[in-house]
Scaffold this motif. Structure first.
Motif, PDB file in Angstrom:
ATOM      1  N   ALA A 242     -13.147 -33.711 -66.941  1.00 36.90           N
ATOM      2  CA  ALA A 242     -13.125 -32.243 -66.995  1.00 36.90           C
ATOM      3  C   ALA A 242     -12.296 -31.628 -65.876  1.00 36.90           C
ATOM      4  CB  ALA A 242     -14.549 -31.710 -66.945  1.00 36.90           C
ATOM      5  N   ASP A 243     -11.744 -30.464 -66.171  1.00 39.12           N
ATOM      6  CA  ASP A 243     -10.986 -29.693 -65.180  1.00 39.12           C
ATOM      7  C   ASP A 243     -11.888 -28.747 -64.400  1.00 39.12           C
ATOM      8  OD1 ASP A 243      -8.112 -30.443 -65.882  1.00 39.12           O
ATOM      9  OD2 ASP A 243      -8.873 -29.773 -67.828  1.00 39.12           O
ATOM     10  N   VAL A 244     -12.924 -28.263 -65.067  1.00 39.96           N
ATOM     11  CA  VAL A 244     -13.857 -27.330 -64.440  1.00 39.96           C
ATOM     12  C   VAL A 244     -15.232 -27.554 -65.059  1.00 39.96           C
ATOM     13  CG1 VAL A 244     -13.448 -25.457 -66.088  1.00 39.96           C
ATOM     14  CG2 VAL A 244     -14.213 -24.904 -63.771  1.00 39.96           C
ATOM     15  N   MET A 245     -16.272 -27.250 -64.298  1.00 44.29           N
ATOM     16  CA  MET A 245     -17.637 -27.418 -64.800  1.00 44.29           C
ATOM     17  C   MET A 245     -18.352 -26.071 -64.841  1.00 44.29           C
ATOM     18  SD  MET A 245     -20.883 -29.482 -63.105  1.00 44.29           S
ATOM     19  CE  MET A 245     -20.712 -31.073 -63.913  1.00 44.29           C
ATOM     20  N   LEU A 246     -19.183 -25.903 -65.872  1.00 38.86           N
ATOM     21  CA  LEU A 246     -20.145 -24.805 -65.930  1.00 38.86           C
ATOM     22  C   LEU A 246     -21.523 -25.423 -65.801  1.00 38.86           C
ATOM     23  CD1 LEU A 246     -21.164 -21.930 -66.487  1.00 38.86           C
ATOM     24  CD2 LEU A 246     -20.967 -22.428 -68.939  1.00 38.86           C
ATOM     25  N   SER A 251     -28.192 -30.983 -59.918  1.00 41.40           N
ATOM     26  CA  SER A 251     -27.474 -31.701 -58.857  1.00 41.40           C
ATOM     27  C   SER A 251     -26.224 -32.395 -59.376  1.00 41.40           C
ATOM     28  CB  SER A 251     -28.401 -32.730 -58.198  1.00 41.40           C
ATOM     29  OG  SER A 251     -28.777 -33.733 -59.113  1.00 41.40           O
ATOM     30  N   ILE A 252     -26.060 -32.468 -60.687  1.00 41.64           N
ATOM     31  CA  ILE A 252     -24.853 -33.108 -61.227  1.00 41.64           C
ATOM     32  C   ILE A 252     -23.596 -32.347 -60.823  1.00 41.64           C
ATOM     33  CG2 ILE A 252     -24.822 -31.894 -63.449  1.00 41.64           C
ATOM     34  CD1 ILE A 252     -24.019 -34.537 -64.757  1.00 41.64           C
ATOM     35  N   LEU A 253     -23.731 -31.050 -60.557  1.00 46.81           N
ATOM     36  CA  LEU A 253     -22.560 -30.262 -60.164  1.00 46.81           C
ATOM     37  C   LEU A 253     -22.001 -30.763 -58.835  1.00 46.81           C
ATOM     38  CD1 LEU A 253     -22.886 -27.874 -57.720  1.00 46.81           C
ATOM     39  CD2 LEU A 253     -24.509 -26.994 -59.366  1.00 46.81           C
ATOM     40  N   PHE A 256     -19.729 -33.639 -59.460  1.00 44.48           N
ATOM     41  CA  PHE A 256     -18.459 -33.158 -60.010  1.00 44.48           C
ATOM     42  C   PHE A 256     -17.552 -32.583 -58.925  1.00 44.48           C
ATOM     43  CE2 PHE A 256     -15.719 -29.915 -61.881  1.00 44.48           C
ATOM     44  CZ  PHE A 256     -15.147 -30.596 -62.942  1.00 44.48           C
ATOM     45  N   ILE A 257     -18.138 -31.795 -58.028  1.00 42.20           N
ATOM     46  CA  ILE A 257     -17.329 -31.082 -57.037  1.00 42.20           C
ATOM     47  C   ILE A 257     -16.684 -32.030 -56.032  1.00 42.20           C
ATOM     48  CG2 ILE A 257     -18.981 -30.583 -55.172  1.00 42.20           C
ATOM     49  CD1 ILE A 257     -18.062 -27.618 -55.408  1.00 42.20           C
ATOM     50  N   GLN A 259     -14.873 -34.338 -56.691  1.00 41.42           N
ATOM     51  CA  GLN A 259     -13.509 -34.574 -57.158  1.00 41.42           C
ATOM     52  C   GLN A 259     -12.564 -33.488 -56.662  1.00 41.42           C
ATOM     53  OE1 GLN A 259     -13.689 -36.361 -61.528  1.00 41.42           O
ATOM     54  NE2 GLN A 259     -14.962 -34.521 -61.362  1.00 41.42           N
ATOM     55  N   ARG A 260     -13.135 -32.525 -55.915  1.00 42.76           N
ATOM     56  CA  ARG A 260     -12.378 -31.351 -55.443  1.00 42.76           C
ATOM     57  C   ARG A 260     -11.922 -30.516 -56.638  1.00 42.76           C
ATOM     58  NH1 ARG A 260     -14.208 -35.116 -51.858  1.00 42.76           N
ATOM     59  NH2 ARG A 260     -13.572 -34.613 -49.720  1.00 42.76           N
ATOM     60  N   ARG A 261     -12.855 -30.350 -57.595  1.00 35.93           N
ATOM     61  CA  ARG A 261     -12.619 -29.511 -58.767  1.00 35.93           C
ATOM     62  C   ARG A 261     -13.667 -28.403 -58.808  1.00 35.93           C
ATOM     63  NH1 ARG A 261     -11.520 -34.354 -63.241  1.00 35.93           N
ATOM     64  NH2 ARG A 261      -9.912 -35.413 -62.017  1.00 35.93           N
ATOM     65  N   PRO A 262     -13.288 -27.202 -59.249  1.00 38.71           N
ATOM     66  CA  PRO A 262     -14.181 -26.036 -59.157  1.00 38.71           C
ATOM     67  C   PRO A 262     -15.367 -26.101 -60.115  1.00 38.71           C
ATOM     68  CG  PRO A 262     -11.874 -25.353 -59.348  1.00 38.71           C
ATOM     69  CD  PRO A 262     -11.921 -26.814 -59.670  1.00 38.71           C
ATOM     70  N   VAL A 263     -16.456 -25.455 -59.686  1.00 37.57           N
ATOM     71  CA  VAL A 263     -17.665 -25.339 -60.488  1.00 37.57           C
ATOM     72  C   VAL A 263     -18.062 -23.874 -60.592  1.00 37.57           C
ATOM     73  CG1 VAL A 263     -20.101 -25.957 -60.706  1.00 37.57           C
ATOM     74  CG2 VAL A 263     -18.478 -27.617 -59.739  1.00 37.57           C
TER      75      VAL A 263
END
Length: 357
Positions: A242-246, A251-253, A256-257, A259-263
């Motif tokens: 994924a490129d971005v997470m909603l 705690s899964i966010l 994801f973060i 990876q230095r990708r926005p949430v």
């Protein structure tokens, strides 16, 4: 002393109660086997499925078998573990501290239940509080190691099967916790349905395994060329796709973060500058579009946050956990006796049908 070399001929038990725990402990299992140790698995409760065991992974099916095998250490990605189980009890955590508060306004991530001898913490923002608790209680040790779960994440050969090279759209990953109070799933259904019909992004969706089945079924019904609902015991490949997470306050966010990708979060309980938190569903699409631009101010905050959360990107956290465990086994420091936890252990004995003393 080379504490990794001390793994040879030692026995290590993986004590799990959720399917996601397989992925948490398998990198650690690989290190143990690579250094000549033995591994067994014990599956406790109704939320973990034996079907996920690999053909070469050997289970122990009762406390009697565990006692006969006599593990040197037991690894548990859980809040509690029976203190009557043999071996050094090691907490490796089932996730990061997402700032969730219980009904009393307390953060359960730092609740000491008197079960463990060693806490292997993930980064500075959890090591500090646990070290304070170590000084207060004196019946466990705390060593910062990083989280074994993420070791494959930082391996150069790690590739996700969920990446679609033929789809040029940005990929949005939607994840949610199961708590009715915190979950975005019941609150954002109409908005997510709209995104699904709109087709602006490629959407992947994954829920906590304890999510009510009614909600899971409702979202599965949305599946089309724009949205794929995924059930898996290993979320790492999903995060990579994924490129971005909603998300909400799951705690899964935090995985994801890294990876230095926005949430983008909806009504997060602990919104910091590293997150784009919204409380109005009508502002959701704008927030996601903004996140996909990777604004410099946001990315700077994300980097600073990651250094506190989990600064290790070398894929060697399993080695550090194993070395810390072996060190404690061999040095045998004089720790204060754990609390008796009589009622909890009685409940665990009943659950495990084990009455030998």
């Amino acid at each position: 002393m080379d504490y990794l070399a001390a793994t040879k001929q030692k026995k290590y038990l993986m004590y799990i109660s959720q399917n996601y725990s397989y992925a948490i402990l398998r990198p650690l299992q690989s290190e143990i086997l690579a250094h000549g140790g033995q591994v067994r698995w014990f599956l406790e409760g109704d939320y973990v499925t034996p079907d996920f065991l690999a053909p070469d992974e050997q289970p122990l099916t009762s406390m009697t078998e565990i006692n006969q095998w006599q593990p040197d250490a037991v690894f548990a990605p859980a809040n509690i573990i029976p203190t009557f189980i043999p071996g050094l009890k090691v907490a490796v955590f089932h996730g990061f501290d997402a700032g969730k508060l219980n009904s009393k306004g307390q953060n359960d991530h730092f609740k000491i239940r008197g079960c463990f001898d060693l806490y292997c913490t993930q980064g500075p923002n959890t090591t500090g509080p646990f070290q304070q608790l170590e000084q207060k209680h004196s019946f466990f040790k705390v060593i910062e190691t990083g989280w074994p779960t993420l070791d494959p994440f930082f391996a150069p050969e790690f590739e996700s099967p969920y990446i679609d090279e033929n789809d040029s759209r940005k990929t949005l990953l939607i994840c949610s916790t199961f708590s009715k109070r915190l979950s975005l799933a019941p609150k954002l259904y109409e908005k997510i349905k709209y995104f699904c019909e709109q087709g602006k992004w490629r959407i992947l969706m994954q829920f906590h395994p304890k999510m009510p089945e009614q909600l899971v079924t409702k979202y599965k019904a949305l599946e089309n060329n724009n949205l794929t609902f995924i059930e898996t015991d290993n979320v790492l490949p999903l995060l990579q796709a994924a490129d971005v997470m909603l998300c909400d306050t799951s705690s899964i966010l935090l995985m994801f973060i890294l990876q230095r990708r926005p949430v983008v979060t909806f009504c997060n309980q602990d919104p910091g500058k590293h997150l784009i938190d919204i409380t109005d569903p009508d502002k959701l699409e704008t927030a996601i579009d903004y996140a996909l631009t990777h604004p410099q101010s946001l990315m700077t905050e994300i980097e600073a946050f990651c250094q506190q959360l989990h600064p290790y990107q070398d894929g060697l956290s399993s080695q550090r956990v194993l070395a810390a465990t072996n060190e404690l086994i061999l040095t045998n420091p004089k720790l204060k006796a754990k609390p008796l936890n009589f009622i909890r252990n009685l409940k665990m004995r009943k659950k495990l049908n084990y009455w030998h003393w």
